[in-house]
Design an enzyme around this catalytic site. Structure first.
Site, PDB file in Angstrom:
ATOM      1  N   ASP A 191       0.672  -8.725  10.498  1.00  0.00           N
ATOM      2  CA  ASP A 191       1.550  -8.543   9.090  1.00  0.00           C
ATOM      3  C   ASP A 191       2.034  -7.041   9.370  1.00  0.00           C
ATOM      4  O   ASP A 191       2.232  -6.302  10.392  1.00  0.00           O
ATOM      5  CB  ASP A 191       1.060  -8.207   8.375  1.00  0.00           C
ATOM      6  CG  ASP A 191       3.054  -7.977   7.165  1.00  0.00           C
ATOM      7  OD1 ASP A 191       3.088  -9.405   6.276  1.00  0.00           O
ATOM      8  OD2 ASP A 191       3.164  -6.319   6.832  1.00  0.00           O
ATOM      9  N   ARG A 232      13.071   0.685  -4.354  1.00  0.00           N
ATOM     10  CA  ARG A 232      12.454   0.349  -3.000  1.00  0.00           C
ATOM     11  C   ARG A 232      12.275   2.311  -2.046  1.00  0.00           C
ATOM     12  O   ARG A 232      10.936   2.759  -1.235  1.00  0.00           O
ATOM     13  CB  ARG A 232      13.262  -0.717  -2.332  1.00  0.00           C
ATOM     14  CG  ARG A 232      12.158  -2.001  -2.543  1.00  0.00           C
ATOM     15  CD  ARG A 232      11.589  -2.739  -1.291  1.00  0.00           C
ATOM     16  NE  ARG A 232      11.437  -4.259  -1.664  1.00  0.00           N
ATOM     17  CZ  ARG A 232      11.423  -5.810  -1.720  1.00  0.00           C
ATOM     18  NH1 ARG A 232      11.898  -5.072  -0.244  1.00  0.00           N
ATOM     19  NH2 ARG A 232      10.920  -5.996  -2.242  1.00  0.00           N
TER      20      ARG A 232
END
Lengths: 121, 277
Positions: free
Chosen positions: B141, B32
């Site tokens: 979000d 990531r």
């Protein structure tokens, strides 16, 4: 155990699909084209049919139309599984009586999801 | 990764998003944060964190927080909540809301939009049952990237084959090159925004239904409790809360009670009952 007929002219695809379907506890039979598939269905109707579109002798859509005219041919749940991925093909398949539609490439997750959409698992 | 670098990242995430970085999740760091390290011109994630510790670069801090969020989602995920929305929530609201009053739904961890669009499709399919009642959806979000994707409403062939029945694909999507685009009419009642659940909910208004699925799992107990209690404050007294399959209010909040036999569905507890409990 539910019966699934896998109709595809590629031996590799049939093998891959069969392995996934057997994991999903289906009993599998295979056909190489629409004509073979139709004669198998005339003997015993399966619960489900995983169906390719482009095949020699009889293609998937012609098979589906013929199947739906057979006695008991409205029973099998038909899931197309093809590289044809445009709206025209999908709507044509639905109009001919397909229950679900998988656009290749597929994996076990998609096959599982689509079979469950179609009420098979 | 060096322990002090790992701890620095864990503290950063806790402060920015409230998310826990458990040591066993360390394997996620390379995949990531690797792309960010490369973009910053350093050789490794360790190097990246080391350089972060010496300068306080808010932009980079935020990029890392965002990259560490999980955005796994698909259309009609887990199916049951959507069946319950149709069978329990819509009839209740139609029965108990005054005509002409819009109901409001909040998707509190909307990710790339599959959840709010699934709800929007249900609202269209259930038009008769809604008897003219309108419902607005707020889709939020923490990640700006996924909210941008949600807003665009463009999905890959793989994404539209996860959970979306082909009949709904044909009805509500258009093919756009290799991608599939949501029909703009589905977006009419959805507002998209980035929002951090650690912030105050006051600016959001009140809701009849809250979907807060598969996000509480990333917080510690104290933050879970706080978020649930603040959701309760923003909800109609007869409002509905949906949590993810691995989540519960039990032991965390007295403001909600599970609906018997309806997995993942919770109701606001009536005040009198809440005091007794």
């Amino acid at each position: 155990m539910k019966q699934c007929l896998v109709v595809d002219d590629s031996r590799v695809i049939r093998k891959v699909a069969r392995r996934i379907l057997e994991d999903m506890e289906f009993n599998c039979a295979e056909a190489e084209d629409g004509a073979q598939a139709l004669s198998q269905c005339q003997k015993t109707m399966p619960d489900a049919i995983l169906l390719d579109w482009n095949m020699p002798v009889m293609n998937g859509i012609d098979f589906l139309k013929a199947l739906r005219r057979e006695s008991g041919g409205d029973q099998p749940v038909v899931v197309f599984c093809t590289t044809e991925n445009d709206m025209g093909h999908i709507t044509e398949a639905l109009r001919a009586g397909a229950n679900e539609y998988i656009m290749k490439p597929f994996d076990s997750e998609i096959l599982n999801a689509k079979f469950s959409e179609a009420g098979l698992v | 990764m060096q322990t002090e670098n790992f701890q620095f990242l864990a503290d950063l995430l806790m402060k920015k998003s409230g998310h826990l970085l458990a040591p066993e999740k360390g394997y996620l760091l390379d995949s990531r944060l690797g792309p960010i390290a490369r973009k910053e011109g350093v050789d490794s994630v360790d190097e990246l964190v080391r350089s972060m510790r010496t300068r306080n670069d808010e932009r980079l801090n935020w990029a890392i927080t965002e990259a560490m969020t999980t955005n796994e989602t698909f259309f009609f995920r887990d199916r049951t909540p959507f069946d319950l929305f149709k069978a329990e929530v819509i009839p209740h609201l139609v029965e108990n809301r005054r005509p002409g009053v819009k109901a409001r739904i909040w998707c509190a961890a909307a990710s790339a939009g599959q959840e709010p669009y699934s709800l929007a499709m249900i609202l269209r399919e259930e038009r008769t049952a809604l008897r003219g009642m309108q419902m607005d959806i707020l889709a939020s979000d923490i990640s700006e990237k996924v909210i941008e994707k949600a807003k665009a409403g463009i999905y890959s062939q793989f994404e539209v084959q996860r959970g979306l029945p082909v009949q709904l694909l044909v009805k509500y999507f258009q093919k756009d090159g290799d991608m599939w685009k949501v029909d703009p009419s589905l977006r009419q009642n959805i507002a998209f925004r980035t929002f951090n659940l650690l912030e105050s909910f006051r600016t959001l208004g009140t809701f009849d239904v809250v979907f807060c699925r598969n996000v509480l799992i990333y917080f510690n107990q104290e933050t879970k409790r706080d978020i649930l209690n603040r959701i309760a404050e923003r909800m109609a007294p007869d409002g509905f809360l949906f949590l993810g399959a691995a989540e519960t209010v039990l032991g965390l909040s007295d403001a909600f009670e599970p609906v018997a036999g309806k997995r993942g569905l919770y109701r606001r507890k009536q005040m009198a009952q809440a005091k007794v409990a």
